[in-house]
Design a protein around this motif. Structure first.
Motif, PDB file in Angstrom:
ATOM      1  N   GLY A   1      42.323  45.075  38.136  1.00  0.00           N
ATOM      2  CA  GLY A   1      41.459  44.064  37.549  1.00  0.00           C
ATOM      3  C   GLY A   1      41.676  43.966  36.051  1.00  0.00           C
TER       4      GLY A   1
ATOM      5  N   VAL B   1      36.309  43.602  35.466  1.00  0.00           N
ATOM      6  CA  VAL B   1      36.224  42.568  36.500  1.00  0.00           C
ATOM      7  C   VAL B   1      37.300  42.866  37.551  1.00  0.00           C
ATOM      8  CG1 VAL B   1      36.276  40.109  37.012  1.00  0.00           C
ATOM      9  CG2 VAL B   1      35.477  40.898  34.766  1.00  0.00           C
ATOM     10  N   PRO B   2      36.930  43.299  38.764  1.00  0.00           N
ATOM     11  CA  PRO B   2      37.927  43.589  39.802  1.00  0.00           C
ATOM     12  C   PRO B   2      38.736  42.347  40.149  1.00  0.00           C
ATOM     13  CG  PRO B   2      35.757  44.434  40.397  1.00  0.00           C
ATOM     14  CD  PRO B   2      35.551  43.547  39.222  1.00  0.00           C
TER      15      PRO B   2
ATOM     16  N   ASP C   1      39.547  40.958  42.859  1.00  0.00           N
ATOM     17  CA  ASP C   1      38.996  40.067  43.886  1.00  0.00           C
ATOM     18  C   ASP C   1      37.777  39.295  43.395  1.00  0.00           C
ATOM     19  OD1 ASP C   1      37.370  42.286  43.769  1.00  0.00           O
ATOM     20  OD2 ASP C   1      37.127  42.485  45.938  1.00  0.00           O
ATOM     21  N   LYS C   2      37.301  39.597  42.188  1.00  0.00           N
ATOM     22  CA  LYS C   2      36.162  38.883  41.616  1.00  0.00           C
ATOM     23  C   LYS C   2      36.574  37.999  40.444  1.00  0.00           C
ATOM     24  CE  LYS C   2      33.181  41.145  44.247  1.00  0.00           C
ATOM     25  NZ  LYS C   2      32.452  40.466  45.345  1.00  0.00           N
ATOM     26  N   MET C   3      37.850  38.047  40.060  1.00  0.00           N
ATOM     27  CA  MET C   3      38.285  37.351  38.853  1.00  0.00           C
ATOM     28  C   MET C   3      38.137  35.838  38.949  1.00  0.00           C
ATOM     29  SD  MET C   3      41.599  39.681  37.786  1.00  0.00           S
ATOM     30  CE  MET C   3      42.308  38.354  36.811  1.00  0.00           C
TER      31      MET C   3
ATOM     32  N   ASP D   1      36.087  34.022  40.809  1.00  0.00           N
ATOM     33  CA  ASP D   1      34.672  33.644  40.770  1.00  0.00           C
ATOM     34  C   ASP D   1      34.088  33.793  39.374  1.00  0.00           C
ATOM     35  OD1 ASP D   1      34.758  33.118  43.466  1.00  0.00           O
ATOM     36  OD2 ASP D   1      33.955  35.073  44.059  1.00  0.00           O
ATOM     37  N   ALA D   2      34.644  34.760  38.596  1.00  0.00           N
ATOM     38  CA  ALA D   2      34.123  34.994  37.249  1.00  0.00           C
ATOM     39  C   ALA D   2      34.799  34.104  36.201  1.00  0.00           C
ATOM     40  CB  ALA D   2      34.314  36.464  36.876  1.00  0.00           C
TER      41      ALA D   2
ATOM     42  N   GLU E   1      40.676  33.165  36.682  1.00  0.00           N
ATOM     43  CA  GLU E   1      41.784  32.919  37.596  1.00  0.00           C
ATOM     44  C   GLU E   1      43.123  32.743  36.873  1.00  0.00           C
ATOM     45  OE1 GLU E   1      39.648  29.051  36.702  1.00  0.00           O
ATOM     46  OE2 GLU E   1      39.082  31.060  37.339  1.00  0.00           O
TER      47      GLU E   1
END
Length: 381
Positions: free
Chosen positions: A276, A361-362, A364-366, A368-369, A372
């Protein structure tokens, strides 16, 4: 044209048979020579052309045309050009790392080939002419992979890159006739180069003024990132002092606002191994990536480089009895830590950061946060 080029080379091989590959030894070594120079082994089609282009780069000591990638011992041009030996036409580049680094060698290389064609190179067709980078160390592999990901994101070539990353095994020098062909047979070389279509393609990609006004891929990438940052800076901002005091814990406030330092080995990210990115805890500015994180043994999270230098600033710090280089975030002006010149390759830097100044920020959450744009960092993992 292929027949004409092959005819020249076959004739040359016959004429120089006494000086042919029987007198050469295969080269199998690491990326560094005894003199402290470094090596890069690259395939970009006709080695007459790639040798000519790489020798123009300041800091390059020598370029030798040859063959790599196949299992056949002592390959000849005739065997390699048939496409059945498994070898690729390559150049072996020796350069001075005090003048030019590996990425800059790759930059010159990519600006003089078609890295999107894995079926050959311009007029020369077949797997023996496909583009490839024969990496001589894991460091070279990582630099090449990261740089290619950035080039891909830049989109300058308009097609996906098809350049292979292949572990280096052996390099066989080509016949004497092929070495410095562009110097020793300039008229024939000029005719072949023009007829091959190489320069017409490069003019279309980089502009017909590319020779008089060269712009490196690194400069293009940085310019694109700066433009993207300008258009997205409104995404990140520094809250009011009151809000910062309310949103941060005592240690987070001490580190970011009062230039403090958290305890070694007793902070949340020093041993974090998740994939992340790390962002500024105050503003959310993207700072560092797990792909550049390494175990420094200091007890603080350490990185070889920032994600985007536009979000990181450095300044002299004279708070101790010697001068250090402080690292702060650009927009929030948070104190992050210090950078030292004792890190590993490829940068030789150690960005020693405080966990308290960052939020993780992991991967797999980037998206959504809102991060990208940095997922390309993890495409090769």
């Amino acid at each position: 044209m292929k027949q004409l080029k092959s005819m020249w080379r076959v004739i040359a091989f016959t004429a120089f048979s006494l000086l042919s590959i029987a007198s050469y030894a295969a080269v199998k070594d690491t990326a560094t020579t005894d003199q402290g120079y470094q090596k890069a082994t690259l395939a970009g089609g006709c080695f007459w052309c790639t040798e000519s282009d790489l020798e123009k780069l300041n800091g390059v000591i020598d370029v030798v045309s040859g063959y790599s990638g196949g299992e056949l011992e002592n390959p000849t041009y005739k065997e390699v050009s048939s496409g059945t030996s498994g070898h690729i036409e390559v150049i072996d580049v020796t350069y001075d790392p005090n003048v030019v680094n590996y990425e800059q060698v790759l930059d010159q290389f990519f600006r003089h080939i078609d890295p999107t064609d894995d079926q050959g190179s311009f007029v020369d067709r077949g797997p023996q002419y496909r583009p490839a980078i024969f990496y001589r160390s894991e460091t070279q592999k990582q630099i090449a992979a990261d740089f290619m990901a950035e080039i891909e994101a830049l989109g300058v070539f308009k097609k996906p890159l098809k350049t292979e990353l292949i572990p280096f095994e052996k390099f066989w020098p080509a016949e004497s006739y092929h070495q410095d062909y562009y110097k020793n047979h300039s008229i024939r070389y000029s005719y072949y180069r023009y007829a091959s279509g190489r320069d017409q393609y490069l003019d279309e990609i980089f502009g017909d003024d590319r020779k008089d006004n060269p712009v490196t891929l690194r400069e293009m990438i940085d310019a694109q990132k700066a433009e993207e940052m300008t258009s997205t800076n409104t995404r990140y901002s520094r809250p009011s002092d009151e809000k910062i005091r309310a949103m941060l814990s005592d240690i987070e406030y001490e580190v970011t606002q009062e230039d403090g330092t958290e305890p070694a080995f007793r902070n949340r990210y020093w041993d974090n191994k998740q994939a992340g990115i790390y962002v500024d805890i105050v503003s959310g500015e993207p700072l560092f990536s797990s792909t550049h994180k390494y175990k420094s043994g200091t007890g603080w999270p350490s990185f070889t480089q920032p994600i985007n230098e536009q979000y990181v600033v450095t300044k002299p710090d004279n708070s101790l009895f010697y001068t250090r280089t402080e690292v702060r975030s650009k927009i929030a002006d948070s104190h992050l830590g210090h950078v030292f010149e004792d890190g590993p390759a490829p940068t030789g830097l150690r960005y020693c950061m405080n966990s308290a100044a960052m939020r993780f920020v992991p991967v797999d959450k980037m998206a959504d946060a809102g991060y990208e744009d940095y997922l390309y960092l993890f495409e090769s993992q």
